[in-house]
Structures are given as structure tokens and as C-alpha cells.
Design a protein around this motif. Sequence first.
Motif, PDB file in Angstrom:
ATOM      1  N   ASP A  11       0.812  -1.220   0.000  1.00 57.76           N
ATOM      2  CA  ASP A  11       0.000   0.000   0.000  1.00 57.76           C
ATOM      3  C   ASP A  11       0.840   1.262   0.000  1.00 57.76           C
ATOM      4  O   ASP A  11       0.416   2.303  -0.499  1.00 57.76           O
ATOM      5  CB  ASP A  11      -0.930   0.017   1.214  1.00 57.76           C
ATOM      6  CG  ASP A  11      -1.979  -1.069   1.152  1.00 57.76           C
ATOM      7  OD1 ASP A  11      -2.342  -1.488   0.036  1.00 57.76           O
ATOM      8  OD2 ASP A  11      -2.437  -1.517   2.219  1.00 57.76           O
ATOM      9  N   THR A 102       1.167  -2.428   4.607  1.00 59.76           N
ATOM     10  CA  THR A 102       0.206  -3.298   3.930  1.00 59.76           C
ATOM     11  C   THR A 102      -1.012  -3.503   4.822  1.00 59.76           C
ATOM     12  O   THR A 102      -0.987  -3.195   6.021  1.00 59.76           O
ATOM     13  CB  THR A 102       0.795  -4.693   3.621  1.00 59.76           C
ATOM     14  OG1 THR A 102       1.162  -5.323   4.864  1.00 59.76           O
ATOM     15  CG2 THR A 102       2.017  -4.593   2.726  1.00 59.76           C
ATOM     16  N   ARG A 168       4.830   1.379  -4.764  1.00 63.78           N
ATOM     17  CA  ARG A 168       3.454   1.194  -4.311  1.00 63.78           C
ATOM     18  C   ARG A 168       2.657   0.404  -5.358  1.00 63.78           C
ATOM     19  O   ARG A 168       2.756   0.657  -6.555  1.00 63.78           O
ATOM     20  CB  ARG A 168       2.807   2.555  -4.087  1.00 63.78           C
ATOM     21  CG  ARG A 168       1.354   2.487  -3.676  1.00 63.78           C
ATOM     22  CD  ARG A 168       0.789   3.876  -3.491  1.00 63.78           C
ATOM     23  NE  ARG A 168      -0.625   3.831  -3.166  1.00 63.78           N
ATOM     24  CZ  ARG A 168      -1.388   4.908  -2.918  1.00 63.78           C
ATOM     25  NH1 ARG A 168      -0.832   6.112  -2.962  1.00 63.78           N
ATOM     26  NH2 ARG A 168      -2.653   4.777  -2.622  1.00 63.78           N
TER      27      ARG A 168
END
Length: 243
Positions: A11, A102, A168
Motif C-alpha cells: 500500500d 500493507t 506502491r
Amino acid sequence: MSLAVIDIAIDAVLAGKVRPYGPKGLPSGIDKTEVHDAVRVTTIGLAIDEQGDPKHHGGPEKALHHYARDHYAHWQTELSAYADAAIDVLARPGAFGENLSTRGLTEADVCVGDRFRLGTALVEVSQARQPCWKLNHRFGYAGMSRAVQNSQRTGWYYRVLEEGEVRRGDRLILLARPCPQWSLQRLLRVLYVDRLDYAALAEMAELPVLAESWRKLARQRVARREVEDMEKRLSGSPAADQS
């Protein structure tokens, strides 16, 4: 036993520069921000990341720090009564100085020695994190490092086996699990809860994929029949007594 399926998205990738930190202005790179371009992953960490205390942070056994964004909601609830500053810090990834953020993967799901494809790099879980006093200043709460330790929501580190790049949205994919009986959750329980479980400590000391500093700690507890002093790490000052 079949290999667990772990295939999740990164993320956020985060890096920071060394700046004066805390009341004494000691150098630290804990204040990390999100990087949107591809970043080189080297054997000592992200190429653009910095550490102010290389004796205790960074290096081959702590090349990358991963923290589960899943834990942020717990911290927002638990810290709401302690510090407004803490809630501000938790508003975005990077609150714990992590390089990787994450969702869907925590210390209960990861084992010592797990090998992952991270973007184009190959990484291996080397140890969990031992929180230090810098978190106290980061969150504006003097008990934060101890709270992280007691919660066992510490995050973990990777060593880099093959250099590559990550950005990302790249995937983190589990490739191998040599020690399925040693989840990070179990490791942290031995370290911080069942602290003189000599059988578990002896087993921990023989894990070849565990960072040598952790294996040494386990050997010392078995030999000395006592737990090491943690006060300096947690508060920044030595304990008044060593009991």
C-alpha cells in the motif's frame, strides 16, 4: 504441510532523511514519508532511506521495516485518551518508521525465515522489532514504546537476498516458509511474555534464519537464567535497578 498463500499489495513504500530528533536532538530517520516512484532495494535497505543510529537501525539484518496498517485502528482507539499528537501521527502510513505498509498481514501470519518476492527483490524475514524510546517522542506519549512491546504489534524486519526495485502497488508474494512453527507472534510471546521458557529459548537460539542478535539474546537468557534489562531501550535511560 502446504505453503500458505500470501499475495498482497504494497500500500505504501516509505523513506526518510536523518534529522535532529527528540529533546536532545539526536539524529534519526524515523520520520518517513511515502515515495511514489520505484525505489531501489539494496542489501542495507531502500537506496533513498537513512538511519541516524546505524548501530541499532538499518544494516543487513534490518534492511526493511514492515508494519501492518491493520494495527492502526487499534492504536487510534487505545491512544485517544493519551495524546492528540498520536492521533495525528496515525493519520497516514509511516507512524512507526516503517518502509513498507500493507493490509491483511500481521505478526500472526508471518514466520521467521519467510521468503517473499517484493517487487523484483527477494527478501527474508530476519526478526521482529524491538521498540525503542524514539516512539515515545514520535507519539507524544512516554509509554508508547512499552505499549508497542506489550501489545506484540511490533512489525518486523527483512534481510535482502536479491536486490531489486519496489513501488506502491507491487505484490508481496510468499515463496518459502522454512520455520512454520515459529510465527512472529510466537517469537514475540517468548521474548516478552513467557520470557524464561528455556525450552523455547533453546529452540529459538538454533534458528539459522533468525538474526544473530536475537539468537544471542536467547542463549544469554538460558545461560544466565534471567531477563536482560530493557529499560534503556524503552525509555532512553538505564533502569534504576537491574532486578
